[in-house]
Design a protein around this motif. Sequence first.
Motif, short mmCIF file in Angstrom:
data_model
loop_
_atom_site.label_atom_id
_atom_site.label_comp_id
_atom_site.label_asym_id
_atom_site.label_seq_id
_atom_site.Cartn_x
_atom_site.Cartn_y
_atom_site.Cartn_z
N PHE A 22 1.07 -1.20 0.11
CA PHE A 22 0.06 0.18 0.18
C PHE A 22 0.96 1.26 -0.01
CE2 PHE A 22 0.83 -0.77 4.35
CZ PHE A 22 0.93 0.52 5.01
N ARG A 23 2.07 1.04 0.60
CA ARG A 23 2.92 2.20 0.42
C ARG A 23 3.29 3.08 -1.06
NH1 ARG A 23 4.76 -0.83 4.75
NH2 ARG A 23 4.91 0.41 6.88
N PHE A 24 3.30 1.98 -1.81
CA PHE A 24 3.88 2.29 -3.19
C PHE A 24 2.89 1.90 -4.33
CE2 PHE A 24 7.49 0.64 -0.62
CZ PHE A 24 8.29 1.98 -0.45
N TYR A 25 1.50 2.01 -3.73
CA TYR A 25 0.45 1.31 -4.86
C TYR A 25 0.07 2.56 -5.74
CZ TYR A 25 -3.67 -0.84 -6.35
OH TYR A 25 -4.66 -1.23 -7.26
N LEU A 26 -0.30 2.01 -7.10
CA LEU A 26 -0.71 2.85 -8.14
C LEU A 26 -1.93 2.24 -8.76
CD1 LEU A 26 2.59 4.28 -9.42
CD2 LEU A 26 1.22 5.60 -8.40
N SER A 27 -2.67 2.97 -9.23
CA SER A 27 -3.79 2.38 -9.76
C SER A 27 -3.46 1.64 -11.03
CB SER A 27 -4.82 3.65 -10.34
OG SER A 27 -5.31 4.24 -9.33
N GLY A 28 -4.08 0.59 -11.43
CA GLY A 28 -3.69 -0.38 -12.19
C GLY A 28 -2.86 -1.47 -12.12
N LEU A 29 -2.12 -1.40 -10.97
CA LEU A 29 -1.04 -2.44 -10.59
C LEU A 29 -2.00 -3.81 -10.25
CD1 LEU A 29 1.37 -0.67 -8.29
CD2 LEU A 29 1.71 -1.61 -10.76
N SER A 30 -3.20 -3.88 -9.81
CA SER A 30 -3.94 -4.86 -9.33
C SER A 30 -4.44 -5.78 -10.61
CB SER A 30 -5.32 -4.47 -8.84
OG SER A 30 -4.99 -4.11 -7.24
N LEU A 31 -4.47 -4.98 -11.88
CA LEU A 31 -4.91 -5.69 -13.15
C LEU A 31 -3.72 -6.63 -13.45
CD1 LEU A 31 -6.18 -2.99 -15.16
CD2 LEU A 31 -7.39 -4.74 -14.02
N GLY A 32 -2.40 -6.11 -13.38
CA GLY A 32 -1.26 -7.00 -13.59
C GLY A 32 -0.97 -8.13 -12.88
N GLU A 33 -1.16 -7.93 -11.41
CA GLU A 33 -1.43 -8.96 -10.59
C GLU A 33 -2.17 -9.96 -10.90
OE1 GLU A 33 -0.43 -9.04 -5.84
OE2 GLU A 33 -2.21 -8.34 -6.27
N GLY A 34 -3.47 -9.74 -10.91
CA GLY A 34 -4.58 -10.55 -11.16
C GLY A 34 -4.49 -11.30 -12.22
N THR A 35 -4.00 -10.74 -13.43
CA THR A 35 -4.08 -11.64 -14.67
C THR A 35 -2.71 -12.43 -14.68
OG1 THR A 35 -2.55 -9.89 -15.96
CG2 THR A 35 -5.11 -9.84 -16.29
N LEU A 36 -1.59 -12.16 -14.01
CA LEU A 36 -0.57 -13.09 -13.85
C LEU A 36 -0.88 -14.24 -12.84
CD1 LEU A 36 2.50 -13.90 -13.81
CD2 LEU A 36 2.72 -12.25 -11.84
N PHE A 37 -1.21 -14.18 -11.59
CA PHE A 37 -1.50 -14.93 -10.68
C PHE A 37 -2.87 -15.77 -10.95
CE2 PHE A 37 1.44 -12.46 -8.24
CZ PHE A 37 2.35 -13.32 -8.08
N GLY A 38 -3.90 -15.29 -11.44
CA GLY A 38 -5.01 -15.95 -11.96
C GLY A 38 -4.50 -17.31 -12.83
N ARG A 39 -3.73 -16.67 -13.92
CA ARG A 39 -3.05 -17.72 -14.84
C ARG A 39 -2.14 -18.84 -14.24
NH1 ARG A 39 -2.47 -18.29 -20.31
NH2 ARG A 39 -0.30 -19.26 -21.07
N VAL A 40 -1.43 -18.51 -13.26
CA VAL A 40 -0.50 -19.25 -12.53
C VAL A 40 -1.54 -20.34 -11.61
CG1 VAL A 40 1.13 -19.63 -10.66
CG2 VAL A 40 1.36 -17.71 -12.40
N ALA A 41 -2.65 -19.85 -11.02
CA ALA A 41 -3.24 -20.66 -10.24
C ALA A 41 -4.10 -21.79 -11.27
CB ALA A 41 -4.39 -19.93 -9.63
N GLY A 42 -4.58 -21.19 -12.28
CA GLY A 42 -5.25 -21.99 -13.36
C GLY A 42 -4.23 -23.16 -13.83
N GLN A 43 -3.02 -22.89 -14.19
CA GLN A 43 -2.02 -23.82 -14.69
C GLN A 43 -1.71 -24.85 -13.43
OE1 GLN A 43 1.20 -21.15 -15.84
NE2 GLN A 43 0.38 -21.21 -18.10
N ALA A 44 -1.62 -24.56 -12.43
CA ALA A 44 -1.43 -25.19 -11.25
C ALA A 44 -2.40 -26.39 -11.11
CB ALA A 44 -1.24 -24.56 -9.86
N LEU A 45 -3.57 -25.87 -11.16
CA LEU A 45 -4.74 -26.87 -11.09
C LEU A 45 -4.79 -27.89 -12.38
CD1 LEU A 45 -5.66 -25.53 -8.41
CD2 LEU A 45 -7.86 -25.89 -9.38
N ALA A 46 -4.51 -27.18 -13.39
CA ALA A 46 -4.58 -28.06 -14.64
C ALA A 46 -3.37 -29.32 -14.45
CB ALA A 46 -4.17 -27.26 -15.88
N ARG A 47 -2.45 -29.10 -13.90
CA ARG A 47 -1.12 -29.91 -13.88
C ARG A 47 -1.49 -31.06 -12.85
NH1 ARG A 47 2.27 -25.43 -14.80
NH2 ARG A 47 2.26 -25.13 -12.50
N ALA A 48 -2.42 -30.55 -11.76
CA ALA A 48 -2.59 -31.30 -10.63
C ALA A 48 -3.27 -32.87 -10.83
CB ALA A 48 -3.54 -30.67 -9.57
N SER A 49 -2.78 -33.80 -10.10
CA SER A 49 -3.43 -35.16 -10.49
C SER A 49 -4.78 -35.31 -9.87
CB SER A 49 -2.33 -36.18 -9.95
OG SER A 49 -2.04 -35.84 -8.50
#
Length: 303
Positions: A276-303
Amino acid sequence: EHRTCDLRTAGPDGAQQLVRASDGRIVGVVALVDGKTQSFRAKRGVILATGGFSLNREMVALHAPLYEQATPIDVSSNDGWGIRAGQAIGAGVKRLDGIPCFYPLPRFAGILVNSNGQRFIAEESYYGVLGYRIVREQGGVAHLIVDADMVGEHAAESRGHGSIDTKKTAAKADTIAELEKMLNIPETGLQQTVTTYNEFAAKGQDPFFHKAQTYLKPIAKPPFHAVKASIGQTTFAHYTLGGLHTNAKTEVLDPGNNPIPGFYAVGRTAAGILNFRFYLSGLSLGEGTLFGRVAGQALARAS
């Protein structure tokens, strides 16, 4: 085939709790659907993306009491359910006091002062920086000092950011000394600040805070206004950044920093990487698209 189910909106009450097996793995969710309790088994794991907790005023009061009087700008689902559900099964949390807070009112004209009548920032600074400085460093108290030329529909200094609304005036006086008394500022504090600011503004200078020359104009024409800039008196929009403690793989961690099998969190449900000390509008978009994809890939690989 891969299917998802938004249990937060599946019924009148939605998701109720996560289910953790005896081996520690998250295996499903219990939810109310059409008024009936139902259990949903997760074959590969559960991803929580239910938002933050800014609409949960009890959680805000507990974890970030400085922002109790701030105005939430989140969507209705940001009630903290995902974070509480994770805590209930033993997940760790991080930076729950991390809230970016925005002071969005026009403030390019005039000066922002604290309870002692002192300036503390260049007034054209980013909204989030202003909110942070007012709430975290000035005890939530600030006043925007302007003169008669800086208010109303024709305030040129607003530069397209809206005119200053005199309905938000906390005090009005014909002299700075009178305004100072009305605001309960220690004697000569505001007078000295305005005198110094005017002296340099007339030369197009601001040696203390380096405000852009475009917005430098002496505060000279009465009546003088103190526009509300304290939390609780005007809009301080906010949302939460803290949440469940996750690693770079979006796996939710326990208090010992060990991944909880089958459990992932993204978005504002997770603490993520933003501060929060260094937050700027729009940063959440990048974080959301990155980690949303990471999580989806993790479950796709899960047995």
